[in-house]
Write a protein that holds these residues in place. Structure first.
Motif, PDB file in Angstrom:
ATOM      1  N   VAL A   9       0.849  -1.177   0.000  1.00  0.00           N
ATOM      2  CA  VAL A   9       0.000   0.000   0.000  1.00  0.00           C
ATOM      3  C   VAL A   9       0.889   1.233   0.000  1.00  0.00           C
ATOM      4  CG1 VAL A   9      -1.923  -1.155   1.148  1.00  0.00           C
ATOM      5  CG2 VAL A   9      -0.201   0.018   2.525  1.00  0.00           C
ATOM      6  N   GLY A  10       0.351   2.336  -0.505  1.00  0.00           N
ATOM      7  CA  GLY A  10       1.151   3.552  -0.555  1.00  0.00           C
ATOM      8  C   GLY A  10       0.635   4.511  -1.597  1.00  0.00           C
ATOM      9  N   GLY A  11       1.509   5.387  -2.079  1.00  0.00           N
ATOM     10  CA  GLY A  11       1.142   6.388  -3.065  1.00  0.00           C
ATOM     11  C   GLY A  11       0.918   5.796  -4.440  1.00  0.00           C
ATOM     12  N   PRO A  12       0.559   6.643  -5.403  1.00  0.00           N
ATOM     13  CA  PRO A  12       0.274   6.156  -6.757  1.00  0.00           C
ATOM     14  C   PRO A  12       1.407   5.378  -7.402  1.00  0.00           C
ATOM     15  CG  PRO A  12      -0.509   8.403  -6.497  1.00  0.00           C
ATOM     16  CD  PRO A  12       0.281   8.087  -5.266  1.00  0.00           C
ATOM     17  N   ASP A  13       2.630   5.648  -6.994  1.00  0.00           N
ATOM     18  CA  ASP A  13       3.773   4.982  -7.632  1.00  0.00           C
ATOM     19  C   ASP A  13       3.885   3.503  -7.290  1.00  0.00           C
ATOM     20  OD1 ASP A  13       4.508   7.291  -8.922  1.00  0.00           O
ATOM     21  OD2 ASP A  13       5.913   7.930  -7.361  1.00  0.00           O
ATOM     22  N   VAL A  14       3.071   3.011  -6.342  1.00  0.00           N
ATOM     23  CA  VAL A  14       3.110   1.569  -6.052  1.00  0.00           C
ATOM     24  C   VAL A  14       2.414   0.769  -7.143  1.00  0.00           C
ATOM     25  CG1 VAL A  14       3.170   1.995  -3.565  1.00  0.00           C
ATOM     26  CG2 VAL A  14       0.967   1.501  -4.667  1.00  0.00           C
ATOM     27  N   LEU A  15       1.670   1.434  -8.009  1.00  0.00           N
ATOM     28  CA  LEU A  15       0.939   0.750  -9.077  1.00  0.00           C
ATOM     29  C   LEU A  15       1.899   0.360 -10.193  1.00  0.00           C
ATOM     30  CD1 LEU A  15      -2.120   3.168  -9.172  1.00  0.00           C
ATOM     31  CD2 LEU A  15      -2.083   0.873  -8.179  1.00  0.00           C
ATOM     32  N   ARG A  16       1.867  -0.902 -10.576  1.00  0.00           N
ATOM     33  CA  ARG A  16       2.756  -1.413 -11.604  1.00  0.00           C
ATOM     34  C   ARG A  16       1.978  -2.251 -12.618  1.00  0.00           C
ATOM     35  NH1 ARG A  16       5.787   1.676  -9.627  1.00  0.00           N
ATOM     36  NH2 ARG A  16       7.874   1.365  -8.746  1.00  0.00           N
ATOM     37  N   THR A  17       2.374  -2.158 -13.888  1.00  0.00           N
ATOM     38  CA  THR A  17       1.804  -3.028 -14.910  1.00  0.00           C
ATOM     39  C   THR A  17       2.640  -4.305 -14.962  1.00  0.00           C
ATOM     40  OG1 THR A  17       0.995  -1.177 -16.231  1.00  0.00           O
ATOM     41  CG2 THR A  17       1.251  -3.289 -17.346  1.00  0.00           C
ATOM     42  N   MET A 269      -7.891   8.712 -20.186  1.00  0.00           N
ATOM     43  CA  MET A 269      -6.470   8.388 -20.145  1.00  0.00           C
ATOM     44  C   MET A 269      -6.299   6.909 -20.466  1.00  0.00           C
ATOM     45  SD  MET A 269      -5.665  10.529 -16.614  1.00  0.00           S
ATOM     46  CE  MET A 269      -3.879  10.375 -16.714  1.00  0.00           C
ATOM     47  N   SER A 270      -5.069   6.441 -20.399  1.00  0.00           N
ATOM     48  CA  SER A 270      -4.783   5.027 -20.612  1.00  0.00           C
ATOM     49  C   SER A 270      -4.455   4.365 -19.289  1.00  0.00           C
ATOM     50  CB  SER A 270      -3.597   4.868 -21.570  1.00  0.00           C
ATOM     51  OG  SER A 270      -3.102   3.538 -21.557  1.00  0.00           O
ATOM     52  N   GLU A 276      -0.932   8.531 -12.577  1.00  0.00           N
ATOM     53  CA  GLU A 276      -1.325   9.934 -12.711  1.00  0.00           C
ATOM     54  C   GLU A 276      -2.832  10.090 -12.534  1.00  0.00           C
ATOM     55  OE1 GLU A 276      -1.220  14.009 -13.193  1.00  0.00           O
ATOM     56  OE2 GLU A 276       0.333  12.551 -12.671  1.00  0.00           O
ATOM     57  N   ALA A 277      -3.607   9.144 -13.030  1.00  0.00           N
ATOM     58  CA  ALA A 277      -5.065   9.186 -12.852  1.00  0.00           C
ATOM     59  C   ALA A 277      -5.422   9.143 -11.372  1.00  0.00           C
ATOM     60  CB  ALA A 277      -5.720   8.038 -13.599  1.00  0.00           C
ATOM     61  N   HIS A 278      -4.729   8.317 -10.603  1.00  0.00           N
ATOM     62  CA  HIS A 278      -4.961   8.261  -9.157  1.00  0.00           C
ATOM     63  C   HIS A 278      -4.621   9.587  -8.495  1.00  0.00           C
ATOM     64  CE1 HIS A 278      -5.679   3.959  -7.667  1.00  0.00           C
ATOM     65  NE2 HIS A 278      -5.892   3.938  -8.968  1.00  0.00           N
ATOM     66  N   ARG A 279      -3.511  10.213  -8.908  1.00  0.00           N
ATOM     67  CA  ARG A 279      -3.136  11.504  -8.335  1.00  0.00           C
ATOM     68  C   ARG A 279      -4.233  12.544  -8.581  1.00  0.00           C
ATOM     69  NH1 ARG A 279       1.827  10.064 -10.786  1.00  0.00           N
ATOM     70  NH2 ARG A 279       3.392   9.431  -9.225  1.00  0.00           N
ATOM     71  N   LEU A 280      -4.744  12.571  -9.791  1.00  0.00           N
ATOM     72  CA  LEU A 280      -5.793  13.528 -10.129  1.00  0.00           C
ATOM     73  C   LEU A 280      -7.054  13.270  -9.328  1.00  0.00           C
ATOM     74  CD1 LEU A 280      -5.289  13.558 -13.998  1.00  0.00           C
ATOM     75  CD2 LEU A 280      -4.912  15.490 -12.459  1.00  0.00           C
ATOM     76  N   SER A 281      -7.457  12.017  -9.236  1.00  0.00           N
ATOM     77  CA  SER A 281      -8.665  11.669  -8.495  1.00  0.00           C
ATOM     78  C   SER A 281      -8.524  12.032  -7.024  1.00  0.00           C
ATOM     79  CB  SER A 281      -8.958  10.174  -8.644  1.00  0.00           C
ATOM     80  OG  SER A 281     -10.085   9.798  -7.890  1.00  0.00           O
ATOM     81  N   GLU A 282      -7.372  11.751  -6.465  1.00  0.00           N
ATOM     82  CA  GLU A 282      -7.130  11.999  -5.041  1.00  0.00           C
ATOM     83  C   GLU A 282      -7.083  13.491  -4.728  1.00  0.00           C
ATOM     84  OE1 GLU A 282      -4.283   9.939  -1.630  1.00  0.00           O
ATOM     85  OE2 GLU A 282      -3.946   9.539  -3.765  1.00  0.00           O
ATOM     86  N   ILE A 290     -12.851  10.083 -14.291  1.00  0.00           N
ATOM     87  CA  ILE A 290     -11.685   9.834 -15.133  1.00  0.00           C
ATOM     88  C   ILE A 290     -11.846   8.426 -15.706  1.00  0.00           C
ATOM     89  CG2 ILE A 290      -9.192   9.510 -15.213  1.00  0.00           C
ATOM     90  CD1 ILE A 290      -8.981  11.448 -12.858  1.00  0.00           C
ATOM     91  N   VAL A 291     -11.839   8.323 -17.021  1.00  0.00           N
ATOM     92  CA  VAL A 291     -11.978   7.034 -17.700  1.00  0.00           C
ATOM     93  C   VAL A 291     -10.610   6.593 -18.196  1.00  0.00           C
ATOM     94  CG1 VAL A 291     -12.982   5.845 -19.694  1.00  0.00           C
ATOM     95  CG2 VAL A 291     -14.361   7.437 -18.359  1.00  0.00           C
ATOM     96  N   LEU A 292     -10.337   5.297 -18.068  1.00  0.00           N
ATOM     97  CA  LEU A 292      -9.073   4.720 -18.505  1.00  0.00           C
ATOM     98  C   LEU A 292      -9.334   3.661 -19.569  1.00  0.00           C
ATOM     99  CD1 LEU A 292      -7.518   4.179 -14.967  1.00  0.00           C
ATOM    100  CD2 LEU A 292      -6.990   6.032 -16.547  1.00  0.00           C
TER     101      LEU A 292
END
Length: 299
Positions: A9-17, A269-270, A276-282, A290-292
């Motif tokens: 858990v953490g900030g948006p940067d923890v999200l990985r593809t 967005m993609s 970045e989408a999470h940052r904007l939403s937060e 925001i649609v991805l």
């Protein structure tokens, strides 16, 4: 297949593809090729650990999907491969997701994947929270310009209510077009001194908004809390949790295609840009959703 995952858990940067195996549908389920999904507040709250309902990572977020049925499981008669569908399905931040047929509705040709992906969680939250609205009710919607709020304004108005919304001034004209009879800028005006007694409050903010909302609620009114506020001890309080429902989504889709309900899309967005989408939403500065879209998935 590509999937957005997180190992902590953490900030948006923890999200990985990452690459994962294709899931297989069980009885009563279908495999959906994701064309688009969207961000909800629950996504970043779960990602950051503010809400802890999934247990420890790794996990894949995403509650909304619009896509195409790729495969059907046993005992499925509602959908066939190549059917376009949309619904509230957990784990939708991926190229494919398995969904129970009860959570899905057909996507009509008049509803594109972008709009369909923006609807499920937000529209179901508003739809189910406001089932008791009657003509003539006075309804106060907090965060009226947000993903749930702008849909709640329209649904309450469609059910004959007098609608009051709290939102920043920049969103007032738009909310009036959607049906708000009154709009209050919560950054400059204390709504507790500006609103006459109401029958229903839909609290999409939470926290101290609960006790404050009780001040403008009629003795026999209802405070519907969709976020978690501080008014749970009052008998007028109701905690609301959204539930997946293909049946409700069919009715919502009918309203959309008839022009009686519209969903605001702040931007598209993609999934490659999900952090970045999470940052904007937060940030709380998004109007609508925001649609991805799913990586390079064709529509």
């Amino acid at each position: 297949m590509k999937t957005v995952s997180q190992r902590t858990v953490g900030g948006p940067d923890v999200l990985r593809t990452v690459e994962t195996e294709m899931p297989q549908p069980a009885a009563g389920e279908v495999l959906v090729r994701v064309v688009a999904t969207s961000i909800n507040a629950a996504d970043w709250k779960l990602r950051s650990g503010v809400v802890d309902r999934l247990g420890p990572p790794p996990f894949t977020l995403g509650l909304d999907v619009s896509g195409v049925v790729a495969e059907v499981g046993p005992e499925v008669s509602e959908f066939r491969p190549h059917d376009a569908v949309f619904g509230m399905v957990f784990g939708a931040n991926a190229e494919y997701v398995v969904a129970p047929v009860t959570a899905l509705a057909p996507k009509s040709p008049g509803l594109d994947h972008t709009n369909a992906a923006a609807l499920p969680t937000a529209a179901l939250t508003a739809w189910q929270a406001l089932t008791d609205v009657r003509p003539g009710d006075r309804v106060l919607v907090h965060a009226a310009a947000g993903g749930v709020g702008h849909l709640a304004v329209q649904l309450a108005k469609a059910r004959g209510a007098y609608v009051i919304g709290t939102a920043r001034t920049i969103n007032h004209e738009h909310l009036r077009r959607l049906g708000s009879d009154e709009v209050i800028d919560y950054t400059t005006t204390d709504f507790t001194t500006a609103v006459a007694p109401v029958d229903i409050v839909l609290d999409l903010v939470g926290g101290e908004y609960g006790a404050r909302s009780l001040r403008v609620l009629k003795p026999d009114g209802r405070l519907i809390d969709a976020q978690g506020n501080n008014a749970a001890d009052d008998p007028r309080y109701r905690r609301h949790y959204v539930r997946p429902s293909g049946a409700d989504l069919r009715e919502i889709a009918t309203m959309v295609t008839a022009g009686r309900l519209s969903v605001d899309i702040d931007r598209v967005m993609s999934l490659a840009d999900i952090a970045e989408a999470h940052r904007l939403s937060e940030s709380g500065r998004v109007r609508g959703k925001i649609v991805l879209t799913a990586w390079n998935t064709p529509t």
